[in-house]
Design an enzyme around this catalytic site. Sequence first.
Site, short mmCIF file in Angstrom:
data_model
loop_
_atom_site.label_atom_id
_atom_site.label_comp_id
_atom_site.label_asym_id
_atom_site.label_seq_id
_atom_site.Cartn_x
_atom_site.Cartn_y
_atom_site.Cartn_z
N ASP A 32 -109.86 -36.71 32.79
CA ASP A 32 -111.24 -36.79 32.27
C ASP A 32 -111.85 -37.94 32.67
OD1 ASP A 32 -113.29 -35.19 30.49
OD2 ASP A 32 -113.47 -37.12 30.03
N TYR A 37 -118.03 -44.53 33.50
CA TYR A 37 -116.77 -45.26 32.87
C TYR A 37 -116.52 -46.41 34.07
CZ TYR A 37 -115.70 -41.04 30.06
OH TYR A 37 -115.84 -40.04 29.11
N LYS A 66 -118.69 -36.54 35.12
CA LYS A 66 -119.87 -36.29 34.33
C LYS A 66 -121.16 -36.84 34.81
CE LYS A 66 -116.97 -36.65 30.00
NZ LYS A 66 -115.78 -37.41 30.74
N HIS A 99 -123.34 -35.55 30.66
CA HIS A 99 -122.83 -36.39 29.88
C HIS A 99 -123.51 -36.33 28.41
CE1 HIS A 99 -120.12 -40.18 30.12
NE2 HIS A 99 -120.07 -39.80 28.76
#
Length: 309
Positions: A32, A37, A66, A99
């Site tokens: 994930d 990130y 996302k 997101h």
Amino acid sequence: MPTVGMGLWKISKDTVADQVYEAIKLGYRLFDGACDYGNEAEAGKGIARAISEGLVSRQDLFITSKLWCTYHKREHVKPALQRTLSDLGLDYVDLYLIHFPIALKFVPFEKRYPPEWSYEEGGPVIPENVPYQETWEAMEDLVRDGLAKNIGISNTPGAMIYDILTYAKIRPAVLQIELHPYLVRKELVDLAHSEGIAVTAYSSFGDASYQEIGMVPQGQQLVSLLKNDVVNQVSAKIGKTPAQVLLRWAVQRGCAVIPKSSNPGRLLENKDLFSFELSPEDMDAISGLDRKLIFNNPADYAKRAIWAS
């Protein structure tokens, strides 16, 4: 979608390739990630290494990413996923989530990537007036174009889910939300399941992911979930770690989980959730810890109160 995966939030660029590779060796298949990130290119190297060595094929893996908040306009959705796919070195993702239900002013890739919350680095958060329906329809196009096998939503309140379902031609496959015994969210989980939407729980250990980044509310006399007496009593009774108890609690509620660890032993423990069950009494006791406590709350750090009531 596998029930247990590995989350890539807060894993450094320096180590994420090796951690993904080692997790694949240990049997993990769901990973994930997200544009936000900031480690997708490096994670992609770990995936590529595992595939090149014959540990897995692409079809064996379930890769989630996302759409970030600055890419909600119709014309930005596809380029955002194409950038993610280029970084990951993949032709498609298995699941692409919105997101947050928050649209922010567009930040071009060449200006800053990932853009994070502010338009100017260190500046204010600037919202953009983009209807969620516009974003969802662009997400549906990603499925038609073969860039995403499934699409879904994240950090989304119940009323908004009802609204999405009035216009979605491709229904959300997954709802990903913060979920742990301090934030049980029974009604939201039940709503998703009743509509055939799978639920993925993130931050299963509650405060553990947020202590080091200063996102744990002060003055609440909070005991870490991993040290909570109720959790530890169940742990001692069944001979499993507190982490396994917390993960099993979510899985037993019909949710997928995406914990992370750099420790091979803990990675194996986190996957070992199907050799035991929690009794109804233990499930109720753990759920009784509910404090409706949201750690990942955009109202606190982005002035976007999506959970306001």
